[in-house]
Scaffold this active site. Structure first.
Site, mmCIF file in Angstrom:
data_model
loop_
_atom_site.group_PDB
_atom_site.id
_atom_site.type_symbol
_atom_site.label_atom_id
_atom_site.label_comp_id
_atom_site.label_asym_id
_atom_site.label_seq_id
_atom_site.Cartn_x
_atom_site.Cartn_y
_atom_site.Cartn_z
ATOM 1 N N PHE A 24 0.844 -1.187 0.000
ATOM 2 C CA PHE A 24 0.000 0.000 0.000
ATOM 3 C C PHE A 24 0.878 1.235 0.000
ATOM 4 C CE2 PHE A 24 -4.331 1.487 0.568
ATOM 5 C CZ PHE A 24 -5.039 0.398 0.142
ATOM 6 N N GLN B 136 -7.170 15.190 2.892
ATOM 7 C CA GLN B 136 -6.536 14.295 1.925
ATOM 8 C C GLN B 136 -7.370 14.157 0.650
ATOM 9 O OE1 GLN B 136 -6.029 9.735 2.536
ATOM 10 N NE2 GLN B 136 -4.005 10.674 2.633
ATOM 11 N N HIS C 68 -7.654 11.715 -2.336
ATOM 12 C CA HIS C 68 -7.238 10.377 -2.765
ATOM 13 C C HIS C 68 -6.991 10.418 -4.271
ATOM 14 C CE1 HIS C 68 -7.286 6.101 -3.591
ATOM 15 N NE2 HIS C 68 -7.307 5.850 -2.296
ATOM 16 N N LEU D 143 -14.526 6.139 -4.806
ATOM 17 C CA LEU D 143 -13.178 5.645 -4.502
ATOM 18 C C LEU D 143 -12.836 4.374 -5.287
ATOM 19 C CD1 LEU D 143 -10.725 5.851 -2.553
ATOM 20 C CD2 LEU D 143 -11.980 4.324 -1.027
ATOM 21 N N GLU E 263 -6.425 2.273 -3.455
ATOM 22 C CA GLU E 263 -4.984 2.261 -3.666
ATOM 23 C C GLU E 263 -4.480 0.820 -3.790
ATOM 24 O OE1 GLU E 263 -3.110 5.343 -1.300
ATOM 25 O OE2 GLU E 263 -1.823 3.779 -0.502
ATOM 26 N N ARG F 144 -0.291 9.570 -0.761
ATOM 27 C CA ARG F 144 -1.429 10.061 -1.549
ATOM 28 C C ARG F 144 -1.284 11.522 -1.941
ATOM 29 N NH1 ARG F 144 -6.246 6.890 1.753
ATOM 30 N NH2 ARG F 144 -5.799 4.880 0.808
ATOM 31 N N HIS G 51 -11.187 13.068 0.272
ATOM 32 C CA HIS G 51 -11.329 11.745 0.863
ATOM 33 C C HIS G 51 -11.349 11.740 2.383
ATOM 34 C CE1 HIS G 51 -11.123 7.430 0.910
ATOM 35 N NE2 HIS G 51 -9.937 7.391 1.478
ATOM 36 N N ARG H 250 -2.462 11.359 5.762
ATOM 37 C CA ARG H 250 -2.633 10.001 6.275
ATOM 38 C C ARG H 250 -2.167 8.968 5.258
ATOM 39 N NH1 ARG H 250 -6.264 6.265 5.358
ATOM 40 N NH2 ARG H 250 -7.953 7.530 4.514
#
Lengths: 584, 253
Positions: free
Chosen positions: A116, A240, A242, A252, A255, A286, A353, A394
């Site tokens: 990730f 954030q 994304h 979404l 990832e 991100r 996000h 994050r």
């Protein structure tokens, strides 16, 4: 009006709220108040996984995870909290497995793990397989598993009870939580819940953006309720984006798609992330990937007739792998875009996000009234809170982790507190604020409409405080938000009834979004540097001398009733890691 | 990869996409009238948009009193199951172009549960049936390992289909047996029992089977496949029910 008395009240029934409820119900008489049926919460939309250095498939340890979290947050992370997050991650995942969560498995039968963004081996050497997952529906499995265990523990839910106010009583010069006021959607009745401890776990506020992965219901209700009562909000400028939302819709696409080998490409078919992040490439953090995408688009290498998106390419991955590991997101592409991901790349753009900021807490989940003072009886966990384990950005899979680690901690701490504390007296006429608010909206004859104001808010937020910001764009947003807040006073609704009045609900939600948008924009204007998710084109570098500090925003009401945002700052907790330049 | 040239989606979006559609919605508000009525709304909409987008346009631009539940808007939260053109679907997963927008699109609440207002029904009986099948992992605590319990990929796959359930009630409220008799557990509860009965880690399969062996249990299923057709997650609901029936006969699972 009805008055209820509980030891512990939890506001919200997503991952953090239900994880807290499982602990709290075992230790104290607990009520969970939730705007939605618990299984509707947006935890269920999380896809890719939950980070924990189990080392089931390759070498890993919690210290590497801590480092990645601190670096991912561009060093604004409180390092003591990040260390707890990474250490307790392992037991958190094992606890969920024991509760029944159906993780994907390795050939040995242990929990499988995948790569990730931003998670690395030995402080950035190469990507590491740290994300524990269940296909691309890890959040769904967590939400269902936690709800199942709430049923098992007999957790008492008040479904479709919308908390509108936080009650605070001053005792011996100390502000203490006395309870909350909720509006019952089915009947329009107002309920006062007196409680020794209150935990906010009501989620994020992404709906002030237009293109967002967030649910319609994510309107910052918890943040707004405590902010209105004079408590601070921390680091709200950090939001954030994304990298991979479905083009124009914002839905979404995990990832995990890039963790499984998916590649981002521009209109020339180029794998552009190699230019921006030579080691981690498509798996950089991100904020880095989202900026890279918009740089491609701005420099004319975006796809489509308007050049306003790029592609997520999964076509080189075997269909069996897509079916087994990414079944939901490939179905989204088919359903909403009519695209077959086996053979065609998916048009994507960054999507709003996650709020890194929120209600400031310490590592026990206790809410702070300023930089150091705890509000007795008040707790927060999950996206509504700011511990701060995410700092300025994050890492993917750290939010499902956050809700489990700090949801559990808050549940235990609140229940233990409520076992030893006494009830705090309710303020006089505890429901008055909510009664006035509801009646004003229900009887207003104003000419402004909720949908119009909300649309204008979302458009100005997308245009001015998204991935790239400047003093000028943020000022434009601040002015527009002030105008909308003024017009909001003149808003009216068509549904004047008491039963399931979602027209009223949306009007209240808009008020919350406007309050939080103002805090966000004002906080962003003052942060004259670029760090993590907050990127200022006029101040493109990180400035540790002046801005290695958390923003604390307070609501101020002048003698003439005018409201404003006052900013203060809080030091960052640094333990192991000195700030370094951030490269992927 | 495929050469990223103008693809189908983008080519279509270049032309003016809007069409005129009629939504025919079943309205009910006991604060106003004891009778439910049909009401028509005309709106301009891109046929690639969702039925939910149409409902929002009505609520936000035409009639703020229109009431329905929704949250995630992409088929994960299970809030917006409704009867669209006579079939149970999620409003957020149904595109206008896929349901013949030439004719009025009818939208009604799901059947078999008490309507509270417009498209909002009382979900409590549905969740009660779910709770009745003990929808949680049950093990003998003395065996609790320090690490995770092991489970082979094959054993994990055995109940994968039924883990996808989002409790939207599209299946249960499409079932003629459920319509006629609210005592029947309904497909969703059986799906969630299946999810645990066939989980190799669970040790209470016999107990759940006994619950479903009840007169209001699994034997009431008449295998009409409505539930399988209705499931927005593609769960083979009827097959799962059949597997539970078989397990009841053979006591092997």
């Amino acid at each position: 009006m009805k008055i209820h008395k509980y030891d512990t009240v939890i506001v919200g029934a997503g991952g953090a709220g239900m994880r807290a409820a499982i602990e709290s119900t075992k230790r104290s008489r607990t009520a969970v108040l939730t705007k939605l049926y618990p299984t509707r919460s947006h935890t269920g939309a999380a896809q890719g996984g939950m980070a924990a250095a189990l080392a089931n498939v390759e070498e890993d340890n919690w210290e590497w995870h801590t480092f990645d979290t601190v670096k991912g947050g561009d060093y604004l992370v409180d390092q003591d909290a990040a260390e707890i997050l990474a250490k307790e991650a392992i037991d958190s995942v094992l606890d969920l497995e024991k509760m029944g969560l159906p993780f994907n498995r390795t050939p040995d039968g242990t929990i499988d793990q995948r790569r990730f963004g931003g998670h690395s081996r030995n402080h950035g050497e190469a990507p590491v397989r740290r994300s524990c997952y269940a296909a691309d529906r890890t959040g769904h499995m967590i939400l269902q598993t936690l709800y199942q265990n709430c049923v098992k523990e007999g957790v008492e839910f008040f479904n479709e009870f919308y908390v509108l106010d936080q009650l605070i009583t001053e005792e011996d010069g100390v502000k203490k939580s006395a309870g909350v006021v909720a509006y019952e959607l089915a009947t329009g009745e107002i309920h006062v819940f007196q409680a020794k401890a209150v935990i906010y776990a009501s989620g994020g506020c992404g709906k002030f953006f237009k293109v967002t992965s967030n649910a319609h219901t994510l309107t910052g209700d918890g943040q707004a309720a405590v902010y209105r009562r004079g408590l601070p909000l921390e680091d709200m400028e950090f939001f954030q984006f994304h990298p991979t939302g479905i083009w124009r819709m914002g839905i979404l696409l995990t990832e995990g798609a890039r963790g499984e080998g998916g590649i981002l490409r521009n209109k020339d078919g180029e794998r552009f992330m190699e230019k921006y992040a030579p080691v981690m490439k498509d798996l950089a953090s991100r904020d880095v990937v989202s900026r890279s995408i918009y740089t491609e688009i701005r420099e004319g290498r975006g796809c489509g007739p308007e050049g306003d998106h790029v592609y997520l390419d999964l076509t080189h991955l075997p269909p069996e792998q897509l079916d087994a590991k990414l079944p939901d997101i490939t179905e989204f592409a088919r359903t909403y875009l009519g695209i077959e991901p086996y053979t065609d790349p998916i048009p994507i753009q960054p999507t709003a996000h996650y709020a890194m900021g929120g209600i400031p807490t310490n590592v026990e989940g206790e809410v702070l009234a300023d930089n150091t003072t705890v509000v007795p009886g008040l707790y927060a966990a999950g996206e509504v809170a700011c511990v701060s384990v995410h700092g300025a950005n994050r890492l993917g899979t750290n939010s499902l982790l956050d809700i489990n680690v700090f949801g559990r901690r808050a549940g235990i701490a609140a229940a233990e507190y409520s076992q030893k504390a006494d009830y705090v007296d309710l303020p006089e006429n505890p429901a008055q604020f909510v009664i006035d608010q509801v009646e004003r909206l229900r009887t207003s004859t104003g000419t402004e409409r909720v949908a119009t104001l909300r649309k204008e808010l979302q458009e100005t937020m997308d245009a001015n405080v998204m991935v790239f910001r400047t003093e000028q764009t943020i000022k434009t947003a601040v002015e527009k938000i002030a105008e909308l807040r003024e017009r909001y006073k003149n808003v009216s609704i068509q549904d004047k009834g008491k039963r399931f009045n979602t027209d009223l609900l949306e009007a209240i939600e808009l008020g919350n979004l406007l309050d939080l948008a103002e805090v966000m924009a004002v906080s962003a204007l003052a942060r004259k540097e670029s760090r993590g998710g907050h990127y200022r084109e006029d101040y493109p570098n990180r400035d540790d001398v002046n801005f290695m500090r958390h923003t604390m925003a307070y609501r101020e009401v002048g003698d003439d009733g005018t409201e404003s945002v006052r900013l203060d700052y809080k030091p960052v907790v640094q333990t192991r890691y000195q700030p370094m330049e951030r490269k992927y | 990869m495929a050469t990223p040239v103008l693809d189908k989606v983008e080519a279509e979006s270049a032309a003016s996409p809007y069409i005129t559609v009629t939504f025919r919605i079943r309205r009910f508000n006991p604060e106003v009238s004891a009778e439910a009525t049909w009401e028509d709304f005309q709106l301009e909409i891109d046929p690639k948009e969702r039925v939910l987008d149409g409902l929002h346009k009505i609520k936000w631009e035409l009639d703020g009193t229109l009431t329905f539940r929704r949250s995630c808007a992409h088929g994960i939260c299970g809030s917006d199951a409704m009867r669209i053109n006579g079939k149970n679907r999620l409003a957020c997963k149904t595109l206008i172009k896929d349901i013949n927008p030439e004719k009025p699109i009818t939208v009604e609440p799901i059947k078999g549960l008490t309507v509270l207002k417009d498209l909002v029904v009382d979900m409590e009986p549905f969740f009660q049936a779910y709770r009745d099948v003990m929808p949680f992992l049950i093990t003998k605590d003395t065996n609790e390992p320090t690490r995770e319990r092991l489970q082979s990929a094959e054993d994990r796959e055995r109940f994968d289909d039924t883990t996808k359930c989002i409790l939207c009630a599209a299946c249960t409220s499409s079932c003629p047996v459920f319509w006629n008799d609210g005592q029947y557990f309904g497909p969703a509860a059986i799906v969630n029992a299946h999810r645990f009965i066939f989980d190799s880690r669970d040790e209470a399969g016999e107990q759940r089977l006994e619950i479903l062996n009840d007169k209001d249990g699994v034997w009431r299923c008449r295998t009409t496949f409505n539930c399988t057709d209705a499931c927005p997650r593609g769960i083979e609901v009827t097959k799962a029910i059949a597997e539970v029936k078989k397990a009841l006969i053979t006591r092997r699972f």
